[in-house]
Design a protein around this motif. Structure first.
Motif, PDB file in Angstrom:
ATOM      1  N   ALA A  94      20.349   7.398  34.000  1.00 40.72           N
ATOM      2  CA  ALA A  94      21.688   6.937  34.381  1.00 40.72           C
ATOM      3  C   ALA A  94      22.755   7.671  33.588  1.00 40.72           C
ATOM      4  CB  ALA A  94      21.798   5.430  34.165  1.00 40.72           C
ATOM      5  N   PHE A  95      22.526   7.884  32.304  1.00 45.17           N
ATOM      6  CA  PHE A  95      23.488   8.637  31.499  1.00 45.17           C
ATOM      7  C   PHE A  95      23.524  10.105  31.923  1.00 45.17           C
ATOM      8  CE2 PHE A  95      23.386   4.961  28.736  1.00 45.17           C
ATOM      9  CZ  PHE A  95      24.672   4.938  28.212  1.00 45.17           C
ATOM     10  N   GLY A  96      22.359  10.645  32.274  1.00 45.48           N
ATOM     11  CA  GLY A  96      22.338  12.009  32.793  1.00 45.48           C
ATOM     12  C   GLY A  96      23.127  12.126  34.088  1.00 45.48           C
ATOM     13  N   ALA A  97      22.990  11.119  34.961  1.00 48.19           N
ATOM     14  CA  ALA A  97      23.749  11.108  36.214  1.00 48.19           C
ATOM     15  C   ALA A  97      25.244  10.991  35.950  1.00 48.19           C
ATOM     16  CB  ALA A  97      23.274   9.955  37.098  1.00 48.19           C
ATOM     17  N   LEU A  98      25.612  10.185  34.963  1.00 41.44           N
ATOM     18  CA  LEU A  98      27.031  10.039  34.608  1.00 41.44           C
ATOM     19  C   LEU A  98      27.631  11.388  34.236  1.00 41.44           C
ATOM     20  CD1 LEU A  98      29.540   8.309  33.872  1.00 41.44           C
ATOM     21  CD2 LEU A  98      28.529   8.010  31.603  1.00 41.44           C
TER      22      LEU A  98
END
Length: 337
Positions: free
Chosen positions: A102-106
Motif C-alpha cells: 500500500a505504501f509502495g502504491a502511494l
C-alpha cells in the motif's frame, strides 16, 4: 486514367488507426501477468495473492482520491493503476508486511505518476519508482527471502518461526559461485527464493509471448536487454570454476531480469518510441544491470538500470529519430544562402 480528386480527404497523421486503446492494452498486460501470479501462489502460498490484491486496491484508491482532490475525471477505467499495483506487489518479498504494498502504491501512483500529470506524462516507471522507494525505506523487509513452499500465515506479520529464510540465486552469484542448491530448471520454473513475481522465468516468458502475439510490445527492448546480459556474462564470468554457459544461464534466469525486460522496460511512456532507440535502450539496461550485479553493493541491478535509462529516453529518441523528408535539401539551401 482519370482520378476523382474530390473524394480525396487530407488529414493529419496518424493515417492508420486501430481499435486498441489504453484499457485494452492494460487488460492484455494483466492477462500476461497471470502465469507469473499463478506460479507465485503455488510457490509462496495465498499470502502472495493477498499482497497483489492489496497493492491493486491501494493503487485504485489512491488514483481515485488524487483525481477527486484535483477535480479531474477519474482515470481508473484505463486499468493502468491495476497494472502498476500488480507490478508493485511482484517486487515485494512474500514475507514482507501486508501494508508495504500500500505504501509502495502511494508513492508509485501519487508521486511518480499523478503528480507528473498521470499516464503518458511520468518520466519513470511507477512500479520501479515504488520499488526503489520501498528499498530505501524498508531495506530489511525488501531483502528477507522465503524458501519455496514455506508455511506462511495469509494474514498478519510473518515471524521468524514462520519463515524459512533462504538466499536468492543472485546472492550466491554475487560471490562468484553458482548456486549449489538451486538448479537451472528450478530457476526456470520459479522454485527458488526471490520477490513474488520474478522467480519463474518460464511464466514471465509465456506472458511476454502473449504480449508479442497481441502486438502490445515489440521484441526490440526485451531481446536487446536479455541478449546484452547473456553476452557479457558469457564473455566475462566472475567464476572460473563453472562453464561459461552455466554462469550465463544462471544470470539470465535468476533475479528480476525477465520481469524487468518484458514488463517494465517495455512501458510505453518511459521507453523510446523509435526502433533504433528501443535497441539502444535495451542494450543500456543490460550493460547497467551487469555492472551493478558485478561491481555494485547490491546483487541485483535490474530496477536501477531501467530507472537510469528512463531518464535518458528523451535523448535516445532525439538522436535516433528518423530524418525528416526534405531535411537535407533544406540544409543545403540554407548553406547556399
Amino acid at each position: 486514367m482519370a482520378y476523382d480528386l474530390s473524394k480525396v480527404v487530407v488529414t493529419s497523421s496518424p493515417h492508420i488507426k486501430a481499435d486498441d486503446d489504453t484499457r485494452s492494452l492494460m487488460l492484455d498486460v494483466l492477462i500476461a501477468l497471470v502465469p507469473a501470479l499463478a506460479v507465485a501462489v503455488y510457490t509462496f502460498g495465498m499470502r502472495a495473492l493477498l499482497h497483489v490484491i492489496i497493492a491493486m486496491v491501494a493503487s485504485l484508491v489512491f488514483e481515485t482520491i488524487y483525481n477527486k482532490i484535483v477535480k479531474h475525471p477519474n482515470t481508473i477505467g484505463d486499468l493502468s493503476c491495476l497494472v502498476t499495483g500488480v507490478l508493485i506487489a511482484f517486487n515485494i518479498p512474500v514475507a514482507a508486511p501486508l501494508w508495504l504494498g500500500a505504501f509502495g502504491a502511494l508513492f508509485g501512483i501519487i508521486v511518480v505518476k499523478m503528480l507528473f500529470g498521470g499516464i503518458g506524462k511520468n518520466f519513470m516507471n511507477p512500479a520501479l519508482g515504488a520499488r526503489a522507494f520501498m528499498m530505501a525505506s524498508w531495506a530489511g523487509f525488501m531483502t528477507t527471502w522465503t524458501a519455496p513452499h514455506a508455511s506462511l500465515p495469509i494474514f498478519g506479520n510473518v515471524t521468524v518461526t514462520d519463515a524459512i529464510s533462504t538466499a536468492t540465486p543472485l546472492a550466491t552469484l554475487k560471490t562468484g559461485a553458482v548456486p549449489a542448491d538451486t538448479s537451472l530448471l528450478e530457476m526456470l520454473l520459479g522454485q527458488t527464493g526471490g520477490v513474488i513475481g520474478e522467480t519463474s522465468a518460464l511464466a514471465l516468458i509465456a506472458g511476454g509471448v502473449y504480449l508479442l502475439w497481441r502486438k502490445v510490445i515489440t521484441i526490440n527492448i526485451p531481446a536487446a536487454y536479455i541478449l546484452t546480459v547473456a553476452v557479457i556474462t558469457f564473455l566475462f564470468p566472475l567464476s572460473g570454476d563453472v562453464s561459461r554457459v552455466q554462469w550465463m544461464l544462471s544470470q539470465v534466469l535468476s533475479g528480476g531480469l525477465m520481469l524487468g525486460a518484458i514488463f517494465m522496460a517495455t512501458d510505453y511512456v518511459t521507453s523510446p518510441v523509435t526502433p533504433k532507440g528501443q535497441i539502444v535502450f535495451g542494450v543500456g539496461c543490460g550493460l547497467l544491470t551487469v555492472f551493478i550485479r558485478y561491481f555494485g553493493g547490491l546483487p541485483e541491478g535490474v530496477s536501477y538500470s531501467i530507472l537510469i535509462m528512463n531518464t535518458l529516453v528523451w535523448a535516445i529518441d532525439k538522436k535516433t529519430h528518423p530524418r525528416k523528408f526534405g531535411y537535407q535539401l533544406d540544409k543545403v539551401k540554407k548553406e547556399a544562402q
